[in-house]
Scaffold this motif. Structure first.
Motif, PDB file in Angstrom:
ATOM      1  N   CYS A 139     -13.242   3.399  11.680  1.00 39.50           N
ATOM      2  CA  CYS A 139     -12.066   3.817  12.446  1.00 39.50           C
ATOM      3  C   CYS A 139     -11.836   2.796  13.546  1.00 39.50           C
ATOM      4  O   CYS A 139     -12.520   2.806  14.554  1.00 39.50           O
ATOM      5  CB  CYS A 139     -12.277   5.214  13.030  1.00 39.50           C
TER       6      CYS A 139
ATOM      7  N   ARG B 173       0.852  -1.186   0.000  1.00 45.36           N
ATOM      8  CA  ARG B 173       0.000   0.000   0.000  1.00 45.36           C
ATOM      9  C   ARG B 173       0.888   1.236   0.000  1.00 45.36           C
ATOM     10  O   ARG B 173       1.751   1.382   0.852  1.00 45.36           O
ATOM     11  CB  ARG B 173      -0.901  -0.015   1.225  1.00 45.36           C
TER      12      ARG B 173
ATOM     13  N   HIS C 194      -2.325  10.744   8.332  1.00 44.40           N
ATOM     14  CA  HIS C 194      -1.399   9.874   9.060  1.00 44.40           C
ATOM     15  C   HIS C 194      -1.086   8.647   8.222  1.00 44.40           C
ATOM     16  O   HIS C 194      -1.947   8.105   7.547  1.00 44.40           O
ATOM     17  CB  HIS C 194      -2.014   9.434  10.401  1.00 44.40           C
ATOM     18  N   ARG C 195       0.150   8.191   8.312  1.00 40.20           N
ATOM     19  CA  ARG C 195       0.571   7.009   7.572  1.00 40.20           C
ATOM     20  C   ARG C 195       0.081   5.727   8.236  1.00 40.20           C
ATOM     21  O   ARG C 195       0.036   4.684   7.623  1.00 40.20           O
ATOM     22  CB  ARG C 195       2.088   6.961   7.448  1.00 40.20           C
ATOM     23  N   GLN C 196      -0.231   5.791   9.506  1.00 42.71           N
ATOM     24  CA  GLN C 196      -0.720   4.606  10.209  1.00 42.71           C
ATOM     25  C   GLN C 196      -2.122   4.870  10.730  1.00 42.71           C
ATOM     26  O   GLN C 196      -2.545   6.017  10.843  1.00 42.71           O
ATOM     27  CB  GLN C 196       0.216   4.230  11.351  1.00 42.71           C
ATOM     28  N   HIS C 197      -2.823   3.797  11.054  1.00 44.57           N
ATOM     29  CA  HIS C 197      -4.211   3.888  11.501  1.00 44.57           C
ATOM     30  C   HIS C 197      -4.304   3.215  12.872  1.00 44.57           C
ATOM     31  O   HIS C 197      -4.755   2.083  13.002  1.00 44.57           O
ATOM     32  CB  HIS C 197      -5.099   3.167  10.478  1.00 44.57           C
ATOM     33  N   ARG C 198      -3.782   3.933  13.882  1.00 46.85           N
ATOM     34  CA  ARG C 198      -3.753   3.381  15.230  1.00 46.85           C
ATOM     35  C   ARG C 198      -4.460   4.326  16.189  1.00 46.85           C
ATOM     36  O   ARG C 198      -4.795   5.455  15.847  1.00 46.85           O
ATOM     37  CB  ARG C 198      -2.308   3.190  15.701  1.00 46.85           C
TER      38      ARG C 198
ATOM     39  N   GLU D  59      -2.734   7.836  16.630  1.00 48.01           N
ATOM     40  CA  GLU D  59      -3.022   8.880  15.640  1.00 48.01           C
ATOM     41  C   GLU D  59      -4.412   9.475  15.864  1.00 48.01           C
ATOM     42  O   GLU D  59      -4.615  10.680  15.723  1.00 48.01           O
ATOM     43  CB  GLU D  59      -2.926   8.316  14.220  1.00 48.01           C
TER      44      GLU D  59
ATOM     45  N   THR E  92      -2.535   6.643   4.476  1.00 46.53           N
ATOM     46  CA  THR E  92      -3.530   5.620   4.754  1.00 46.53           C
ATOM     47  C   THR E  92      -4.723   6.134   5.556  1.00 46.53           C
ATOM     48  O   THR E  92      -5.779   5.550   5.492  1.00 46.53           O
ATOM     49  CB  THR E  92      -2.907   4.438   5.513  1.00 46.53           C
ATOM     50  N   SER E  93      -4.565   7.182   6.325  1.00 48.90           N
ATOM     51  CA  SER E  93      -5.664   7.631   7.175  1.00 48.90           C
ATOM     52  C   SER E  93      -5.849   9.138   7.116  1.00 48.90           C
ATOM     53  O   SER E  93      -4.888   9.890   7.172  1.00 48.90           O
ATOM     54  CB  SER E  93      -5.417   7.234   8.631  1.00 48.90           C
TER      55      SER E  93
END
Length: 76
Positions: A65, A11, A33-37, A40, A15-16
């Motif tokens: 989410c 990917r 944000h590059r991450q979906h945690r 973030e 991402t987010s």
């Protein structure tokens, strides 16, 4: 038939997207944000809290989410 991911799927890009929209004046608070945690998502909530005046109500809509059900966010 929907396309499937292959074993070498990578990917790329952001991402987010977390965003807040003020329907009264059309302003947007947004973060990529590059991450979906949960981390973030909590950063976005902190940004929103600092940006929105205290006398205004905030209504959240979370769509797909995963952070909303995490124990780290206190929502489990």
């Amino acid at each position: 038939m929907p396309e499937r991911r292959t074993h070498d799927y990578v990917r790329n890009g952001i991402t987010s997207l977390f965003a807040a929209f003020n329907i009264a004046d059309g302003s947007v608070i947004g973060e990529l944000h590059r991450q979906h945690r949960t981390a973030e998502f909590k950063k976005f909530l902190a940004t929103s809290d600092k940006t929105v005046p205290a006398e205004l109500d905030v209504h959240l809509i979370c769509d797909s989410c995963e952070a909303q059900g995490s124990t780290a966010s206190g929502q489990a």
